[in-house]
Design a protein around this motif. Sequence first.
Motif, PDB file in Angstrom:
ATOM      1  N   ALA A  20       0.548   0.723  -4.508  1.00 59.33           N
ATOM      2  CA  ALA A  20      -0.327   1.901  -4.440  1.00 59.33           C
ATOM      3  C   ALA A  20       0.445   3.172  -4.140  1.00 59.33           C
ATOM      4  O   ALA A  20      -0.112   4.265  -4.202  1.00 59.33           O
ATOM      5  N   GLY A  21       1.721   3.040  -3.794  1.00 65.21           N
ATOM      6  CA  GLY A  21       2.527   4.202  -3.457  1.00 65.21           C
ATOM      7  C   GLY A  21       3.640   4.429  -4.465  1.00 65.21           C
ATOM      8  O   GLY A  21       3.398   4.767  -5.616  1.00 65.21           O
ATOM      9  N   SER A  22       4.892   4.194  -4.039  1.00 64.88           N
ATOM     10  CA  SER A  22       6.047   4.440  -4.901  1.00 64.88           C
ATOM     11  C   SER A  22       6.952   3.215  -4.920  1.00 64.88           C
ATOM     12  O   SER A  22       6.924   2.385  -4.008  1.00 64.88           O
ATOM     13  N   ILE A  23       7.781   3.121  -5.967  1.00 67.30           N
ATOM     14  CA  ILE A  23       8.771   2.056  -6.086  1.00 67.30           C
ATOM     15  C   ILE A  23      10.138   2.702  -6.318  1.00 67.30           C
ATOM     16  O   ILE A  23      10.304   3.518  -7.230  1.00 67.30           O
ATOM     17  N   ALA A  24      11.112   2.329  -5.479  1.00 66.79           N
ATOM     18  CA  ALA A  24      12.476   2.831  -5.632  1.00 66.79           C
ATOM     19  C   ALA A  24      13.426   1.635  -5.646  1.00 66.79           C
ATOM     20  O   ALA A  24      13.448   0.847  -4.704  1.00 66.79           O
ATOM     21  N   ILE A  25      14.216   1.486  -6.722  1.00 64.51           N
ATOM     22  CA  ILE A  25      15.151   0.379  -6.863  1.00 64.51           C
ATOM     23  C   ILE A  25      16.549   0.957  -7.058  1.00 64.51           C
ATOM     24  O   ILE A  25      16.802   1.696  -8.008  1.00 64.51           O
ATOM     25  N   GLY A  26      17.459   0.643  -6.127  1.00 64.23           N
ATOM     26  CA  GLY A  26      18.845   1.071  -6.244  1.00 64.23           C
ATOM     27  C   GLY A  26      19.074   2.547  -6.021  1.00 64.23           C
ATOM     28  O   GLY A  26      20.084   3.094  -6.483  1.00 64.23           O
TER      29      GLY A  26
ATOM     30  N   ARG B  98       0.824  -1.208   0.000  1.00 68.15           N
ATOM     31  CA  ARG B  98       0.000   0.000   0.000  1.00 68.15           C
ATOM     32  C   ARG B  98       0.860   1.261   0.000  1.00 68.15           C
ATOM     33  O   ARG B  98       0.482   2.289  -0.557  1.00 68.15           O
ATOM     34  N   GLY B  99       2.024   1.184   0.646  1.00 66.05           N
ATOM     35  CA  GLY B  99       2.905   2.341   0.725  1.00 66.05           C
ATOM     36  C   GLY B  99       4.040   2.262  -0.271  1.00 66.05           C
ATOM     37  O   GLY B  99       3.847   1.950  -1.442  1.00 66.05           O
ATOM     38  N   ALA B 100       5.262   2.511   0.214  1.00 63.96           N
ATOM     39  CA  ALA B 100       6.441   2.530  -0.646  1.00 63.96           C
ATOM     40  C   ALA B 100       7.109   1.161  -0.695  1.00 63.96           C
ATOM     41  O   ALA B 100       7.190   0.457   0.313  1.00 63.96           O
ATOM     42  N   LEU B 101       7.612   0.789  -1.860  1.00 67.10           N
ATOM     43  CA  LEU B 101       8.458  -0.392  -2.038  1.00 67.10           C
ATOM     44  C   LEU B 101       9.863   0.086  -2.341  1.00 67.10           C
ATOM     45  O   LEU B 101      10.096   0.797  -3.329  1.00 67.10           O
ATOM     46  N   SER B 102      10.829  -0.286  -1.483  1.00 74.17           N
ATOM     47  CA  SER B 102      12.225   0.111  -1.658  1.00 74.17           C
ATOM     48  C   SER B 102      13.105  -1.126  -1.722  1.00 74.17           C
ATOM     49  O   SER B 102      13.043  -1.985  -0.831  1.00 74.17           O
ATOM     50  N   ILE B 103      13.922  -1.233  -2.788  1.00 75.90           N
ATOM     51  CA  ILE B 103      14.837  -2.358  -2.972  1.00 75.90           C
ATOM     52  C   ILE B 103      16.223  -1.787  -3.257  1.00 75.90           C
ATOM     53  O   ILE B 103      16.397  -1.031  -4.210  1.00 75.90           O
ATOM     54  N   ASP B 104      17.227  -2.191  -2.435  1.00 71.42           N
ATOM     55  CA  ASP B 104      18.546  -1.577  -2.589  1.00 71.42           C
ATOM     56  C   ASP B 104      19.635  -2.527  -2.106  1.00 71.42           C
ATOM     57  O   ASP B 104      19.367  -3.534  -1.447  1.00 71.42           O
ATOM     58  N   HIS B 105      20.892  -2.204  -2.472  1.00 72.68           N
ATOM     59  CA  HIS B 105      22.081  -2.935  -2.018  1.00 72.68           C
ATOM     60  C   HIS B 105      21.938  -4.451  -2.217  1.00 72.68           C
ATOM     61  O   HIS B 105      22.164  -5.238  -1.308  1.00 72.68           O
ATOM     62  N   GLY B 106      21.555  -4.841  -3.448  1.00 72.51           N
ATOM     63  CA  GLY B 106      21.454  -6.251  -3.788  1.00 72.51           C
ATOM     64  C   GLY B 106      20.170  -6.925  -3.357  1.00 72.51           C
ATOM     65  O   GLY B 106      20.043  -8.145  -3.469  1.00 72.51           O
ATOM     66  N   GLY B 107      19.218  -6.164  -2.867  1.00 74.08           N
ATOM     67  CA  GLY B 107      17.904  -6.738  -2.575  1.00 74.08           C
ATOM     68  C   GLY B 107      17.213  -7.187  -3.856  1.00 74.08           C
ATOM     69  O   GLY B 107      17.483  -6.655  -4.935  1.00 74.08           O
ATOM     70  N   ARG B 108      16.292  -8.148  -3.728  1.00 73.78           N
ATOM     71  CA  ARG B 108      15.642  -8.625  -4.958  1.00 73.78           C
ATOM     72  C   ARG B 108      14.312  -9.295  -4.672  1.00 73.78           C
ATOM     73  O   ARG B 108      14.079  -9.854  -3.608  1.00 73.78           O
ATOM     74  N   ILE B 109      13.451  -9.210  -5.663  1.00 79.74           N
ATOM     75  CA  ILE B 109      12.234 -10.009  -5.762  1.00 79.74           C
ATOM     76  C   ILE B 109      12.380 -10.810  -7.043  1.00 79.74           C
ATOM     77  O   ILE B 109      12.485 -10.216  -8.127  1.00 79.74           O
TER      78      ILE B 109
ATOM     79  N   GLY C 274      22.452   3.497  -4.574  1.00 83.56           N
ATOM     80  CA  GLY C 274      23.648   3.137  -5.322  1.00 83.56           C
ATOM     81  C   GLY C 274      24.089   1.701  -5.214  1.00 83.56           C
ATOM     82  O   GLY C 274      25.118   1.324  -5.771  1.00 83.56           O
ATOM     83  N   GLY C 275      23.300   0.867  -4.531  1.00 86.61           N
ATOM     84  CA  GLY C 275      23.729  -0.507  -4.337  1.00 86.61           C
ATOM     85  C   GLY C 275      23.046  -1.532  -5.212  1.00 86.61           C
ATOM     86  O   GLY C 275      23.276  -2.724  -5.073  1.00 86.61           O
ATOM     87  N   GLY C 276      22.182  -1.090  -6.095  1.00 83.14           N
ATOM     88  CA  GLY C 276      21.504  -2.012  -6.983  1.00 83.14           C
ATOM     89  C   GLY C 276      20.377  -2.762  -6.299  1.00 83.14           C
ATOM     90  O   GLY C 276      20.225  -2.764  -5.087  1.00 83.14           O
ATOM     91  N   GLY C 277      19.583  -3.428  -7.103  1.00 89.39           N
ATOM     92  CA  GLY C 277      18.432  -4.189  -6.663  1.00 89.39           C
ATOM     93  C   GLY C 277      17.661  -4.623  -7.891  1.00 89.39           C
ATOM     94  O   GLY C 277      17.924  -4.146  -9.001  1.00 89.39           O
ATOM     95  N   SER C 278      16.691  -5.532  -7.720  1.00 88.03           N
ATOM     96  CA  SER C 278      16.015  -6.036  -8.916  1.00 88.03           C
ATOM     97  C   SER C 278      14.659  -6.649  -8.601  1.00 88.03           C
ATOM     98  O   SER C 278      14.409  -7.151  -7.499  1.00 88.03           O
TER      99      SER C 278
END
Length: 267
Positions: A239-245, A210-221, A248-252
């Motif tokens: 429903a909110g925002s998506i931020a990947i990397g 419902r809120g923000a999805l944040s994936i960083d520093h090698g995180g992944r789905i 500066g650490g990447g994510g996917s």
Amino acid sequence: DNGGQISSSTFSRGDAGSVKVSAGSIAIGNQATNLVTGIYSQATSDSTGGKAGTVDVTAKGALSIDHGGEIDSSTFSTGNAGNVTVNAASIAIGNQGNGGAIRSQANDASKGNAGNVDVTTNGLLSIDHGGEISSSTFSSGNAGKVTVTVGNIAIDNGGGIFSQASGSTGNAGNIVVTATTGDISIDHGGAIVSDTQSSGNAGTIDVMVRGALSIDHGGRISSSTFSSGNAGKVTVVNAGSIAIGNHGGGGSISSQANEGSKGHAGS
């Protein structure tokens, strides 16, 4: 703590019993022993067809699992593992180090199926330091479905939500993760993963936040294949925002057929 157990297991043809625990708050840890510490039911390798029981744990307050503690229903034999259901006001797995697990497994040389794993909290679910929520198969049986319904999720330092098929002919399970009121953060190698390293297929992954999805520093789905089985479809509804990397650490977010595999990626 330190080898304490609440358990029901079978070493014969008969089934293990169900295990049900309800308390104000629950802490499971294992700091000074190699013994299993936790709440569990098993169909042991000595059993001859009996099933493991269901495991149902409810805490009105906080549930913490650390230092290799576990809530588990697994099979090492021909019988199936049981379903695992956990409900608490907040849940922390591995926050003090050395992991911890809520899981159901079909272990190596078994023939039964792993059970479904259902975890619910209206508060924060934190998975850290290799902690896991999982249903996996290492044999001919199938893994179960993993359903996680929470307010917010923070997955960090190699922790994750998993369903895997490894060294098996069984299929991995589907994963459904829902953050009903808040955010999902996946960082520093944290993961939501269903993959196959066998002829069985990986499962699908559905993530709703419902809120923000944040994936960083090698995180992944991800849903991936490393063998002849197929990877699954990955769906993210936000429903909110998506931020990947962003740091500066990447994510996917991905579905992959990896190098050397013969199966197909999902859509």
